[in-house]
Design a protein around this motif. Structure first.
Motif, PDB file in Angstrom:
ATOM      1  N   PHE A 275       0.718  -1.277   0.129  1.00 23.74           N
ATOM      2  CA  PHE A 275      -0.125   0.124  -0.010  1.00 23.74           C
ATOM      3  C   PHE A 275       0.849   1.245  -0.224  1.00 23.74           C
ATOM      4  O   PHE A 275       1.911   1.255   0.537  1.00 23.74           O
ATOM      5  CB  PHE A 275      -0.869  -0.075   1.181  1.00 23.74           C
ATOM      6  CG  PHE A 275      -2.106  -1.227   1.482  1.00 23.74           C
ATOM      7  CD1 PHE A 275      -2.998  -1.160   0.357  1.00 23.74           C
ATOM      8  CD2 PHE A 275      -1.719  -2.054   1.890  1.00 23.74           C
ATOM      9  CE1 PHE A 275      -3.982  -2.040   0.282  1.00 23.74           C
ATOM     10  CE2 PHE A 275      -2.713  -3.268   1.969  1.00 23.74           C
ATOM     11  CZ  PHE A 275      -3.772  -3.177   1.086  1.00 23.74           C
ATOM     12  N   VAL A 276       0.448   2.326  -0.750  1.00 25.40           N
ATOM     13  CA  VAL A 276       1.113   3.654  -0.757  1.00 25.40           C
ATOM     14  C   VAL A 276       0.195   4.544  -0.643  1.00 25.40           C
ATOM     15  O   VAL A 276      -0.798   5.009  -1.083  1.00 25.40           O
ATOM     16  CB  VAL A 276       1.971   3.446  -2.073  1.00 25.40           C
ATOM     17  CG1 VAL A 276       1.135   3.701  -3.194  1.00 25.40           C
ATOM     18  CG2 VAL A 276       2.758   4.882  -2.280  1.00 25.40           C
ATOM     19  N   LYS A 277       1.025   5.646   0.013  1.00 26.87           N
ATOM     20  CA  LYS A 277       0.313   7.216  -0.155  1.00 26.87           C
ATOM     21  C   LYS A 277       1.487   8.132  -0.622  1.00 26.87           C
ATOM     22  O   LYS A 277       2.391   7.986  -0.584  1.00 26.87           O
ATOM     23  CB  LYS A 277       0.146   7.705   1.397  1.00 26.87           C
ATOM     24  CG  LYS A 277      -0.968   6.884   2.265  1.00 26.87           C
ATOM     25  CD  LYS A 277      -2.548   7.599   2.044  1.00 26.87           C
ATOM     26  CE  LYS A 277      -3.398   7.112   2.961  1.00 26.87           C
ATOM     27  NZ  LYS A 277      -4.792   7.822   2.850  1.00 26.87           N
ATOM     28  N   PHE A 278       0.888   8.918  -1.454  1.00 25.43           N
ATOM     29  CA  PHE A 278       1.744   9.910  -2.424  1.00 25.43           C
ATOM     30  C   PHE A 278       1.841  11.145  -1.772  1.00 25.43           C
ATOM     31  O   PHE A 278       0.725  11.951  -1.380  1.00 25.43           O
ATOM     32  CB  PHE A 278       1.166   9.774  -3.723  1.00 25.43           C
ATOM     33  CG  PHE A 278       1.352   8.494  -4.444  1.00 25.43           C
ATOM     34  CD1 PHE A 278       2.473   7.796  -4.670  1.00 25.43           C
ATOM     35  CD2 PHE A 278       0.055   7.706  -5.101  1.00 25.43           C
ATOM     36  CE1 PHE A 278       2.609   7.028  -5.412  1.00 25.43           C
ATOM     37  CE2 PHE A 278       0.168   6.462  -5.577  1.00 25.43           C
ATOM     38  CZ  PHE A 278       1.474   5.966  -5.893  1.00 25.43           C
ATOM     39  N   HIS A 279       2.697  11.725  -1.560  1.00 27.08           N
ATOM     40  CA  HIS A 279       3.037  12.985  -0.952  1.00 27.08           C
ATOM     41  C   HIS A 279       3.870  13.747  -1.994  1.00 27.08           C
ATOM     42  O   HIS A 279       5.021  13.591  -2.501  1.00 27.08           O
ATOM     43  CB  HIS A 279       3.970  12.995   0.243  1.00 27.08           C
ATOM     44  CG  HIS A 279       2.965  12.172   1.604  1.00 27.08           C
ATOM     45  ND1 HIS A 279       2.565  13.007   2.605  1.00 27.08           N
ATOM     46  CD2 HIS A 279       2.755  10.845   1.726  1.00 27.08           C
ATOM     47  CE1 HIS A 279       1.983  12.157   3.304  1.00 27.08           C
ATOM     48  NE2 HIS A 279       1.864  11.026   2.678  1.00 27.08           N
ATOM     49  N   TRP A 280       3.387  15.058  -2.373  1.00 25.83           N
ATOM     50  CA  TRP A 280       4.476  16.401  -2.767  1.00 25.83           C
ATOM     51  C   TRP A 280       4.762  17.133  -1.849  1.00 25.83           C
ATOM     52  O   TRP A 280       3.932  17.786  -1.363  1.00 25.83           O
ATOM     53  CB  TRP A 280       3.558  16.917  -3.878  1.00 25.83           C
ATOM     54  CG  TRP A 280       3.123  15.939  -5.260  1.00 25.83           C
ATOM     55  CD1 TRP A 280       1.858  15.775  -5.561  1.00 25.83           C
ATOM     56  CD2 TRP A 280       4.068  15.599  -6.219  1.00 25.83           C
ATOM     57  NE1 TRP A 280       1.929  15.049  -6.696  1.00 25.83           N
ATOM     58  CE2 TRP A 280       3.155  15.079  -7.073  1.00 25.83           C
ATOM     59  CE3 TRP A 280       5.446  15.627  -6.404  1.00 25.83           C
ATOM     60  CZ2 TRP A 280       3.777  14.275  -8.373  1.00 25.83           C
ATOM     61  CZ3 TRP A 280       5.994  15.250  -7.427  1.00 25.83           C
ATOM     62  CH2 TRP A 280       5.174  14.636  -8.469  1.00 25.83           C
ATOM     63  N   LYS A 281       6.199  17.231  -1.715  1.00 24.45           N
ATOM     64  CA  LYS A 281       6.701  18.285  -0.680  1.00 24.45           C
ATOM     65  C   LYS A 281       7.375  19.334  -1.515  1.00 24.45           C
ATOM     66  O   LYS A 281       8.332  19.269  -2.130  1.00 24.45           O
ATOM     67  CB  LYS A 281       7.649  17.457   0.148  1.00 24.45           C
ATOM     68  CG  LYS A 281       7.272  16.199   0.874  1.00 24.45           C
ATOM     69  CD  LYS A 281       6.611  16.783   2.160  1.00 24.45           C
ATOM     70  CE  LYS A 281       6.270  15.449   2.982  1.00 24.45           C
ATOM     71  NZ  LYS A 281       5.350  15.972   4.006  1.00 24.45           N
ATOM     72  N   PRO A 282       6.932  20.681  -1.156  1.00 25.64           N
ATOM     73  CA  PRO A 282       7.285  21.830  -2.073  1.00 25.64           C
ATOM     74  C   PRO A 282       8.776  22.180  -1.727  1.00 25.64           C
ATOM     75  O   PRO A 282       9.076  22.284  -0.359  1.00 25.64           O
ATOM     76  CB  PRO A 282       6.488  23.093  -1.728  1.00 25.64           C
ATOM     77  CG  PRO A 282       5.947  22.658  -0.419  1.00 25.64           C
ATOM     78  CD  PRO A 282       5.563  21.106  -0.316  1.00 25.64           C
ATOM     79  N   VAL A 283       9.686  22.466  -2.479  1.00 29.52           N
ATOM     80  CA  VAL A 283      11.027  22.663  -2.407  1.00 29.52           C
ATOM     81  C   VAL A 283      11.170  24.129  -1.200  1.00 29.52           C
ATOM     82  O   VAL A 283      12.123  24.358  -0.531  1.00 29.52           O
ATOM     83  CB  VAL A 283      11.919  22.794  -3.473  1.00 29.52           C
ATOM     84  CG1 VAL A 283      13.266  23.322  -3.158  1.00 29.52           C
ATOM     85  CG2 VAL A 283      11.948  21.563  -4.082  1.00 29.52           C
ATOM     86  N   LEU A 284      10.234  24.976  -1.616  1.00 29.71           N
ATOM     87  CA  LEU A 284      10.158  26.417  -1.047  1.00 29.71           C
ATOM     88  C   LEU A 284       9.507  26.432   0.416  1.00 29.71           C
ATOM     89  O   LEU A 284       9.286  27.261   1.109  1.00 29.71           O
ATOM     90  CB  LEU A 284       9.503  27.237  -1.741  1.00 29.71           C
ATOM     91  CG  LEU A 284      10.034  27.728  -3.270  1.00 29.71           C
ATOM     92  CD1 LEU A 284       9.184  28.651  -4.067  1.00 29.71           C
ATOM     93  CD2 LEU A 284      11.624  28.354  -2.915  1.00 29.71           C
ATOM     94  N   GLY A 285       9.068  25.098   0.717  1.00 25.80           N
ATOM     95  CA  GLY A 285       8.246  24.950   2.003  1.00 25.80           C
ATOM     96  C   GLY A 285       6.833  25.255   1.960  1.00 25.80           C
ATOM     97  O   GLY A 285       6.420  25.884   0.743  1.00 25.80           O
TER      98      GLY A 285
END
Length: 711
Positions: free
Chosen positions: A235-245
């Protein structure tokens, strides 16, 4: 296309844009007939009636009449950009998707950000969830990761989606309010549907009013599966983390930004890409082994629940960069069609009931919007992989399919297109064992609606909690029916007693001791409302630091907007020192003067004014700087809006700096008492300290002082 001729003027450069293959473009009809007049219709004499035979008029008017398509029911207002995704390290132990196994790939993407509730004409800074949809153009087929900037959703089952949207949209009797959840129908629904409380408290937080689309997280929301070559599932949850915070604005700013620049987010994204400050996000996986599906005190298939990062860390696997703006908003951003059902081998669905419903809903919606099942032929939706199938004809068919056969199996077409083997990359659904009765119900593991909202609120810093209190107070203050407000206060108390008490005090109401059980709490086909008792909240974590924006990145001031307040006679030495230091860190420095045109420094040199004080607002900037120069300061003192600019910047806890006579200006404002102790106000200081304060986004310790500053 031939290279453009070198023009010697801006006008020539504009004309060069219309030169193709070395020839000037001649206006034609849609069939290529050259046109010598597109200003006048064909008439029977100069003052006679227009003739029906004017095919050019009919073509032009018909095209205009039909150039709009139905707007999206939700996510109508959006912004898009092109880019690419690059993988850091192969994830072949989890998936066979080549997107996540081939580190040499540079996968093209198109991303669309959006608000949810408002129409196309609504403002960017509405308090709302933001859509975050990514289309990956893979050689194995197109994959759409359709998510939001919040990790959970309002509802658990797609059956409730029409009710949710009908409740939050403008009320049908008067079509009010637009792009706002602060009204009776929404809170009537929320207070009767407690599964919404988790996503709702996120919407009441600063996450609902991001500083920039480039400074917000993205989430796939649902639990998906990754399948490797051995057929093993994780199972997986996808996350996008902005480089600028992850950064936001305050509600007071959002209201003012909507008036000053309703296209604030759209413009910000476009301009950042144009100046080469390409937005970046890192993609992360939360991996849950198949055997851990029932390990937690929450159900990982429940879309109203997140998996705290402290329990399952996010593994960063790659980075997405957006480096190109659309060339035509309608053809790309408006016509792009995202479908959660667009997946590729190595990625599969879970039994999340909301996800299952979205698989039908999104395709059905695109059929309505884009008019045909052939919408995949629109260039922005066209797959990178070659497409071979037996689906022919239909409205808007643009492909000319050849051959005698359009069925399978066949011998007349040589058996083509033939079936692919799984070993050759064919999609194969995960073989999950299913043995269950058909039933309209929900698992009792979905019934805890209070633990995660409580965890979210506990995890926030004091200033973030105050913003949540203010948001609830504002929204419920717009509700006209007291019984709805009372029901909401009781539910908020189940999340946090102090939160409920603060909101109740602001509303001038008491928290009721009991209420009727919300209708959707009943579990089981034959259960009634009275049969159900709310489950006891679980405290499986004291707090989750990852949920607070106070723990985001504070490293960069790239693309931050800094207003330099000046008038004629400002100190060039002061200005130049600060400007160079800020621009060296890729901040955007803009001269805000008492008038437009140009402004003279104390060296008698003209400087182009970016905007006059009368045509801009402080909320469009991240910080302000006031250089010295007595003549400049004296002139600024005579313009009242300069002080308003300073006071609003102070009120919104942003960094302020001044040099030499600029200090005198600040001393003569109502923030004089705070100048010496505030950590984000700098007088004749090192520029690096100012830069650090801008990178920190805000000085939230200033919040108590701002209450005494009315603007």
């Amino acid at each position: 296309m031939a290279s453009k001729k070198k023009g010697n003027s801006k006008k020539q450069d504009q004309l060069d844009d219309f030169i193709v293959d070395g020839k000037d473009q001649t206006l034609t009809s849609r069939q290529g007939v050259k046109v010598n007049d597109t200003n006048n219709s064909l008439k029977s004499g100069e003052r006679g009636s227009t003739l029906l035979e004017d095919f050019l008029l009919r073509e032009k008017i018909t095209s205009f009449d039909h150039e709009r398509i139905p707007e999206r029911i939700v996510h109508a207002r959006g912004s898009g950009a092109h880019g690419f995704f690059e993988l850091y390290e192969s994830q072949d132990k989890y998936t066979k998707a080549e997107l996540f196994t081939d580190t040499k790939r540079k996968t093209p993407v198109f991303v669309r950000f959006s608000t949810v509730a408002g129409s196309k004409g609504s403002p960017d800074l509405a308090r709302d969830v933001r859509g975050f949809a990514v289309k990956f153009y893979n050689e194995e087929g197109t994959w759409d990761l359709v998510g939001n900037n919040m990790p959970i959703f309002f509802i658990q089952d797609a059956m409730k989606f029409p009710d949710l949207i009908h409740a939050v949209k403008p009320e049908p009797n008067n079509e009010i309010p637009q792009a706002a959840s602060a009204h009776d129908t929404f809170y009537d629904f929320i207070s009767l549907t407690t599964e919404t409380l988790h996503n709702h408290i996120w919407a009441m937080s600063d996450r609902a009013i991001p500083r920039s689309l480039r400074m917000m997280e993205g989430f796939g929301i649902h639990t998906y599966r990754l399948i490797n070559k051995k057929g093993e599932s994780h199972f997986v949850k996808f996350h996008w983390k902005p480089v600028l915070g992850v950064h936001s604005v305050t509600w007071d700013e959002a209201v003012r930004i909507n008036g000053a620049d309703p296209d604030f987010h759209r413009r910000d994204l476009w301009e950042a890409i144009e100046m080469g400050q390409f937005p970046e996000w890192e993609l992360g996986f939360q991996i849950i082994p198949e055997e851990d599906e029932h390990k937690y005190d929450f159900d990982i298939l429940d879309p109203t629940k997140l998996i705290p990062e402290e329990m399952v860390p996010v593994q960063i696997v790659g980075k997405m960069t957006l480096n190109r703006n659309p060339e035509n908003f309608f053809a790309e951003t408006e016509q792009v069609a995202f479908l959660p059902g667009n997946i590729i081998p190595g990625i599969d669905f879970s039994n999340d009931p909301l996800l299952q419903g979205r698989l039908f809903s999104y395709r059905d919606t695109q059929l309505s919007r884009l008019g045909s099942p052939n919408f995949h032929q629109i260039p922005i939706n066209k797959p990178l992989a070659q497409s071979h199938h037996n689906q022919r004809d239909g409205h808007m068919q643009t492909e000319i399919s050849k051959g005698q056969t359009a069925y399978f199996p066949n011998t007349l077409g040589g058996g083509c297109p033939h079936l692919a083997k799984i070993s050759e990359g064919a999609f194969h659904s995960y073989e999950e064992r299913i043995d269950a009765k058909k039933i309209r119900s929900r698992s009792t593991s979905f019934s805890d609606h209070f633990s995660q909202p409580a965890l979210f609120y506990r995890s926030l810093q004091e200033w973030e909690q105050q913003h949540v209190i203010d948001a609830y107070s504002f929204e419920l203050g717009k509700v006209n029916h007291d019984h709805i407000k009372s029901r909401m206060l009781w539910l908020i108390k189940q999340i946090n007693n102090d939160l409920a008490k603060s909101v109740a005090d602001n509303l001038g109401m008491k928290i009721p001791k009991t209420i009727d059980n919300p209708i959707n709490q009943a579990i089981g086909a034959d259960a009634t409302v009275k049969d159900f008792q709310p489950s006891k909240a679980k405290n499986y974590l004291d707090e989750s630091p990852a949920l607070s924006q106070s723990n985001t990145k504070f490293e960069s001031i790239a693309t931050r907007q800094v207003a330099v307040l000046v008038s004629d006679g400002f100190s060039f030495e002061d200005f130049d020192k600060v400007r160079k230091a800020l621009e060296n860190k890729n901040a955007v420095v803009k001269l805000v003067a008492s008038h437009g045109g140009t402004v003279k420094c104390d060296n008698k040199k003209d400087h182009k004014v970016d905007t006059s004080i009368d045509t801009t607002e402080s909320v469009l900037f991240d910080a302000i700087y006031i250089p010295g120069g007595k003549k400049s300061i004296d002139a600024m003192t005579k313009v009242a809006k300069f002080e308003k600019f300073v006071l609003e910047t102070f009120k919104h806890c942003k960094a302020i700096a001044a040099d030499n006579e600029g200090e005198t200006y600040l001393r003569n404002t109502r923030i004089d008492d705070y100048l010496d102790d505030d950590k984000a106000i700098f007088i004749n200081c090192e520029v690096q300290d100012f830069i650090k304060a801008i990178a920190n986004h805000r000085n939230w310790e200033r919040m108590p002082a701002t209450k005494s500053i009315a603007v």
